[in-house]
Design a protein around this motif. Structure first.
Motif, PDB file in Angstrom:
ATOM      1  N   TRP A   1      82.277  40.365 -10.505  1.00  0.00           N
ATOM      2  CA  TRP A   1      83.818  40.493 -10.665  1.00  0.00           C
ATOM      3  C   TRP A   1      84.150  40.417 -11.890  1.00  0.00           C
ATOM      4  O   TRP A   1      83.503  39.703 -12.772  1.00  0.00           O
ATOM      5  CB  TRP A   1      84.434  39.307  -9.976  1.00  0.00           C
ATOM      6  N   MET A   2      84.930  41.228 -12.319  1.00  0.00           N
ATOM      7  CA  MET A   2      85.437  41.203 -13.676  1.00  0.00           C
ATOM      8  C   MET A   2      86.999  41.590 -13.924  1.00  0.00           C
ATOM      9  O   MET A   2      87.590  42.375 -13.044  1.00  0.00           O
ATOM     10  CB  MET A   2      84.608  41.924 -14.778  1.00  0.00           C
ATOM     11  N   ALA A   3      87.902  41.193 -14.718  1.00  0.00           N
ATOM     12  CA  ALA A   3      89.164  41.135 -14.919  1.00  0.00           C
ATOM     13  C   ALA A   3      89.704  41.799 -16.264  1.00  0.00           C
ATOM     14  O   ALA A   3      89.101  41.422 -17.155  1.00  0.00           O
ATOM     15  CB  ALA A   3      90.024  39.956 -14.376  1.00  0.00           C
TER      16      ALA A   3
ATOM     17  N   PHE B   1      88.391  43.809 -10.704  1.00  0.00           N
ATOM     18  CA  PHE B   1      87.432  44.778  -9.982  1.00  0.00           C
ATOM     19  C   PHE B   1      86.157  43.873  -9.440  1.00  0.00           C
ATOM     20  O   PHE B   1      85.838  42.993 -10.033  1.00  0.00           O
ATOM     21  CB  PHE B   1      86.584  45.403 -11.226  1.00  0.00           C
ATOM     22  N   THR B   2      85.683  44.614  -8.210  1.00  0.00           N
ATOM     23  CA  THR B   2      84.327  44.145  -7.885  1.00  0.00           C
ATOM     24  C   THR B   2      83.579  45.140  -7.413  1.00  0.00           C
ATOM     25  O   THR B   2      84.422  46.216  -7.323  1.00  0.00           O
ATOM     26  CB  THR B   2      84.865  43.063  -6.887  1.00  0.00           C
ATOM     27  N   TYR B   3      82.435  44.944  -6.777  1.00  0.00           N
ATOM     28  CA  TYR B   3      81.490  46.243  -6.615  1.00  0.00           C
ATOM     29  C   TYR B   3      80.985  46.061  -5.067  1.00  0.00           C
ATOM     30  O   TYR B   3      80.458  44.854  -5.063  1.00  0.00           O
ATOM     31  CB  TYR B   3      80.597  46.251  -7.680  1.00  0.00           C
TER      32      TYR B   3
ATOM     33  N   TYR C   1      80.174  33.362 -18.691  1.00  0.00           N
ATOM     34  CA  TYR C   1      81.255  33.615 -17.695  1.00  0.00           C
ATOM     35  C   TYR C   1      82.658  33.026 -18.495  1.00  0.00           C
ATOM     36  O   TYR C   1      82.496  32.172 -18.992  1.00  0.00           O
ATOM     37  CB  TYR C   1      80.916  32.934 -16.632  1.00  0.00           C
ATOM     38  N   THR C   2      83.788  33.664 -17.886  1.00  0.00           N
ATOM     39  CA  THR C   2      85.023  32.978 -18.165  1.00  0.00           C
ATOM     40  C   THR C   2      85.624  32.391 -16.753  1.00  0.00           C
ATOM     41  O   THR C   2      84.998  32.743 -15.793  1.00  0.00           O
ATOM     42  CB  THR C   2      86.018  33.839 -18.927  1.00  0.00           C
ATOM     43  N   GLU C   3      86.783  32.093 -16.832  1.00  0.00           N
ATOM     44  CA  GLU C   3      87.409  31.677 -15.589  1.00  0.00           C
ATOM     45  C   GLU C   3      87.963  33.052 -14.817  1.00  0.00           C
ATOM     46  O   GLU C   3      88.311  33.143 -13.527  1.00  0.00           O
ATOM     47  CB  GLU C   3      88.814  30.805 -15.626  1.00  0.00           C
ATOM     48  N   PHE C   4      87.911  34.341 -15.563  1.00  0.00           N
ATOM     49  CA  PHE C   4      88.031  35.552 -14.871  1.00  0.00           C
ATOM     50  C   PHE C   4      87.164  36.530 -14.718  1.00  0.00           C
ATOM     51  O   PHE C   4      87.321  37.374 -13.835  1.00  0.00           O
ATOM     52  CB  PHE C   4      89.262  36.461 -15.865  1.00  0.00           C
TER      53      PHE C   4
ATOM     54  N   PHE D   1      90.105  42.969 -22.197  1.00  0.00           N
ATOM     55  CA  PHE D   1      89.142  42.179 -21.344  1.00  0.00           C
ATOM     56  C   PHE D   1      89.201  40.862 -21.136  1.00  0.00           C
ATOM     57  O   PHE D   1      89.709  40.116 -22.440  1.00  0.00           O
ATOM     58  CB  PHE D   1      87.663  42.610 -21.769  1.00  0.00           C
ATOM     59  N   LEU D   2      89.325  40.006 -20.118  1.00  0.00           N
ATOM     60  CA  LEU D   2      89.452  38.734 -19.855  1.00  0.00           C
ATOM     61  C   LEU D   2      88.354  38.113 -19.940  1.00  0.00           C
ATOM     62  O   LEU D   2      87.970  37.097 -19.239  1.00  0.00           O
ATOM     63  CB  LEU D   2      90.542  38.466 -18.694  1.00  0.00           C
ATOM     64  N   GLY D   3      87.297  38.577 -20.575  1.00  0.00           N
ATOM     65  CA  GLY D   3      85.951  37.934 -20.686  1.00  0.00           C
ATOM     66  C   GLY D   3      85.471  37.978 -22.080  1.00  0.00           C
ATOM     67  O   GLY D   3      86.186  38.406 -23.072  1.00  0.00           O
ATOM     68  N   LYS D   4      83.960  37.619 -22.299  1.00  0.00           N
ATOM     69  CA  LYS D   4      83.510  37.871 -23.555  1.00  0.00           C
ATOM     70  C   LYS D   4      82.237  39.004 -23.507  1.00  0.00           C
ATOM     71  O   LYS D   4      82.011  39.612 -22.473  1.00  0.00           O
ATOM     72  CB  LYS D   4      82.561  36.622 -23.599  1.00  0.00           C
TER      73      LYS D   4
END
Length: 242
Positions: A88-90, A237-239, A80-83, A101-104
């Protein structure tokens, strides 16, 4: 511009209008081309449809190819990251309307890092959703309609565009990532968006719209919700799963 919510609202969009582009291509930054292995571009939305001051700012609604069971990110907590966290992903929208992408990459369970943690059912799900997407895209090019199933059963390009938020499973399924803040006013005093607000550094996200993953891929979340914060240019985004 101020984050005033638009009065524009439309649902069950079955006819395309200017500013809506299904199956967009080349929407990820060059050094994250691997994103196309994990998320499928469904439709691009020029935000000028909703907010004239944002004309030319184009966001892209995405359907992840996972999860097979549960929710996205549920089994990759170490990445996870702070985003980007569970459900949830950003992304950050570049000036030329591409996503960073603000993640890994390892946030996605289908990443090479996790090849020993997935089974045949998971792999079959990924293959099926990608094949459904490919078929629906090909049919769209031929007919101008979304036909993930029967050829006499076209689906909506968007289930909702603009309007007010609604409370559902997505509001309590998993907390927002640490970078963001979500408030739900349960007092009944805040009537806007059922009292729901999501913000980043005290700037409130705009609710853009949503669509079911089924409309394009025959599988996916019951509602893929997309939000945008103009100052940071973050797309969230969320689902919702019923």
């Amino acid at each position: 511009m101020e984050n005033d919510h638009t009065n524009f609202y439309e649902e069950d969009i079955r006819e395309l209008k200017e500013g809506l582009t299904p199956f967009p291509e080349d929407i990820f930054v060059a050094d994250q081309a691997w994103l196309s292995s994990y998320v499928l571009p469904l439709i691009s939305v020029d935000l000028g449809i909703l907010w004239p001051d944002l004309k030319g700012t184009v966001v892209h609604l995405l359907n992840p190819t996972e999860p097979y069971e549960g929710v996205i990110g549920e089994k990759t907590t170490d990445f996870y990251t702070e985003f980007c966290t569970e459900n949830w992903m950003a992304f950050r929208l570049t000036e030329d309307n591409k996503y960073a992408f603000l993640g890994k990459e390892e946030y996605f369970l289908s990443a090479p890092k996790h090849q020993h943690d997935i089974d045949a059912d998971f792999t079959e799900h990924i293959n099926t959703i990608r094949e459904n997407y490919r078929r629906t895209k090909a049919r769209f090019k031929m007919t101008g309609q979304l036909l993930p199933w029967q050829e006499d059963n076209p689906q909506s390009f968007l289930d909702r565009l603009g309007g007010e938020l609604w409370e559902g499973n997505w509001t309590f399924m998993a907390p927002v990532p640490p970078a963001f803040e979500m408030n739900v006013d349960e007092s009944g005093e805040d009537l806007r968006n059922e009292g729901i607000s999501i913000s980043y550094q005290d700037k409130e996200f705009l609710y853009v719209g949503e669509v079911s993953g089924y409309n394009y891929c025959g599988k996916g979340a019951d509602a893929i919700l997309m939000f945008y914060e103009p100052e940071s240019r973050i797309v969230l985004f969320t689902y919702d799963w019923t």
